[in-house]
Enzyme design. Structure first.
Site, PDB file in Angstrom:
ATOM      1  N   GLU A 274     -10.488 -17.755  -3.607  1.00  0.00           N
ATOM      2  CA  GLU A 274      -9.388 -18.641  -4.000  1.00  0.00           C
ATOM      3  C   GLU A 274      -8.521 -19.051  -2.822  1.00  0.00           C
ATOM      4  O   GLU A 274      -7.583 -19.808  -2.963  1.00  0.00           O
ATOM      5  CB  GLU A 274      -8.509 -17.943  -5.048  1.00  0.00           C
ATOM      6  CG  GLU A 274      -9.251 -17.580  -6.313  1.00  0.00           C
ATOM      7  CD  GLU A 274      -8.301 -17.079  -7.403  1.00  0.00           C
ATOM      8  OE1 GLU A 274      -7.083 -17.059  -7.152  1.00  0.00           O
ATOM      9  OE2 GLU A 274      -8.783 -16.717  -8.478  1.00  0.00           O
TER      10      GLU A 274
ATOM     11  N   ASN B  41      -7.554  -4.547 -18.506  1.00  0.00           N
ATOM     12  CA  ASN B  41      -7.889  -5.948 -18.734  1.00  0.00           C
ATOM     13  C   ASN B  41      -9.357  -6.123 -19.116  1.00  0.00           C
ATOM     14  O   ASN B  41     -10.243  -5.844 -18.311  1.00  0.00           O
ATOM     15  CB  ASN B  41      -7.586  -6.743 -17.458  1.00  0.00           C
ATOM     16  CG  ASN B  41      -7.975  -8.196 -17.572  1.00  0.00           C
ATOM     17  OD1 ASN B  41      -8.266  -8.670 -18.665  1.00  0.00           O
ATOM     18  ND2 ASN B  41      -7.965  -8.886 -16.452  1.00  0.00           N
TER      19      ASN B  41
ATOM     20  N   CYS C 210      -6.262 -10.690 -13.118  1.00  0.00           N
ATOM     21  CA  CYS C 210      -5.561  -9.495 -12.669  1.00  0.00           C
ATOM     22  C   CYS C 210      -5.818  -9.254 -11.183  1.00  0.00           C
ATOM     23  O   CYS C 210      -5.103  -8.495 -10.549  1.00  0.00           O
ATOM     24  CB  CYS C 210      -5.974  -8.283 -13.496  1.00  0.00           C
ATOM     25  SG  CYS C 210      -7.715  -7.916 -13.436  1.00  0.00           S
ATOM     26  N   HIS C 211      -6.822  -9.931 -10.624  1.00  0.00           N
ATOM     27  CA  HIS C 211      -7.070  -9.764  -9.185  1.00  0.00           C
ATOM     28  C   HIS C 211      -5.970 -10.422  -8.367  1.00  0.00           C
ATOM     29  O   HIS C 211      -5.865 -10.183  -7.176  1.00  0.00           O
ATOM     30  CB  HIS C 211      -8.441 -10.353  -8.825  1.00  0.00           C
ATOM     31  CG  HIS C 211      -8.571 -11.813  -9.130  1.00  0.00           C
ATOM     32  ND1 HIS C 211      -8.855 -12.279 -10.393  1.00  0.00           N
ATOM     33  CD2 HIS C 211      -8.433 -12.904  -8.359  1.00  0.00           C
ATOM     34  CE1 HIS C 211      -8.894 -13.616 -10.367  1.00  0.00           C
ATOM     35  NE2 HIS C 211      -8.633 -14.019  -9.154  1.00  0.00           N
TER      36      HIS C 211
ATOM     37  N   TYR D 221       2.771  -5.983  -8.280  1.00  0.00           N
ATOM     38  CA  TYR D 221       2.967  -5.187  -9.495  1.00  0.00           C
ATOM     39  C   TYR D 221       4.458  -5.111  -9.806  1.00  0.00           C
ATOM     40  O   TYR D 221       4.872  -5.193 -10.962  1.00  0.00           O
ATOM     41  CB  TYR D 221       2.401  -3.783  -9.304  1.00  0.00           C
ATOM     42  CG  TYR D 221       0.907  -3.774  -9.102  1.00  0.00           C
ATOM     43  CD1 TYR D 221       0.047  -3.867 -10.182  1.00  0.00           C
ATOM     44  CD2 TYR D 221       0.348  -3.708  -7.821  1.00  0.00           C
ATOM     45  CE1 TYR D 221      -1.321  -3.885 -10.003  1.00  0.00           C
ATOM     46  CE2 TYR D 221      -1.010  -3.729  -7.636  1.00  0.00           C
ATOM     47  CZ  TYR D 221      -1.860  -3.818  -8.727  1.00  0.00           C
ATOM     48  OH  TYR D 221      -3.208  -3.844  -8.542  1.00  0.00           O
TER      49      TYR D 221
END
Length: 146
Positions: free
Chosen positions: A142, A108, A116-117, A87
């Site tokens: 991911e 979002n 945003c994850h 952030y």
DNA sequence: TCATTCAGCGTAT
DNA sequence: ATACGCTGAATGA
């Protein structure tokens, strides 16, 4: 407005798009069910099957998002698959505070497409409007998290 | 190295 | 005007 359901094993997602672009993605817990994905929905499904899908060209309809939120979203979209940023990292780029970034990300409307994850706290993962467990699952999917 | 505190900034009310 | 967060840095033990 077109709405499709994507079934992804550990969760299901609804995908809404209109003539302007994709307007919303929402998740909920899944326990079976069926759907027939097509187009972007098929790519979402592919993403959930652990493939690196590039959503960077997808047109979005951000609706009522504020100017600040759009800036945060734009930066967030550039975070590559499998990587994370904090952030604070985004905050410094925008000369704002980390908390304000979190506030914006919470709004979002299209998670995954705006990843945003991939924005985490400097120590830990931070929060997630779709449920923290889902954020963790996406990051593991991911390979950004062990 | 923890555990608290508080600065900081966009939003909602 | 005020209170609250998907934080982070500073402070104190």
């Amino acid at each position: 407005m077109r709405r499709q359901i994507v079934d992804a094993g550990f969760c299901r997602a609804s995908l809404e798009e209109n003539e302007r672009g994709v307007s919303r993605i929402a998740f909920w817990e899944s326990a079976g069910g069926s759907s027939k994905p097509a187009g972007l929905a098929a790519r979402l499904k592919k993403y959930f099957d652990s493939d690196n899908v590039d959503f960077s060209a997808v047109k979005l309809d951000l609706g009522d998002a504020t100017k600040f939120q759009r800036k945060v979203f734009a930066i967030t979209r550039k975070i590559p698959y499998g990587e994370t940023r904090t952030y604070g990292w985004i905050a410094r780029k925008l000369k704002t505070s980390p908390r304000a970034v979190g506030q914006a990300l919470k709004k979002n409307p299209v998670p995954v497409i705006i990843p945003c994850h991939r924005v985490v706290s400097s120590e830990g993962v931070g929060g997630y409007s779709g449920g923290l467990d889902l954020k963790v699952k996406l990051l593991k999917l991911e390979g950004a998290l062990e």
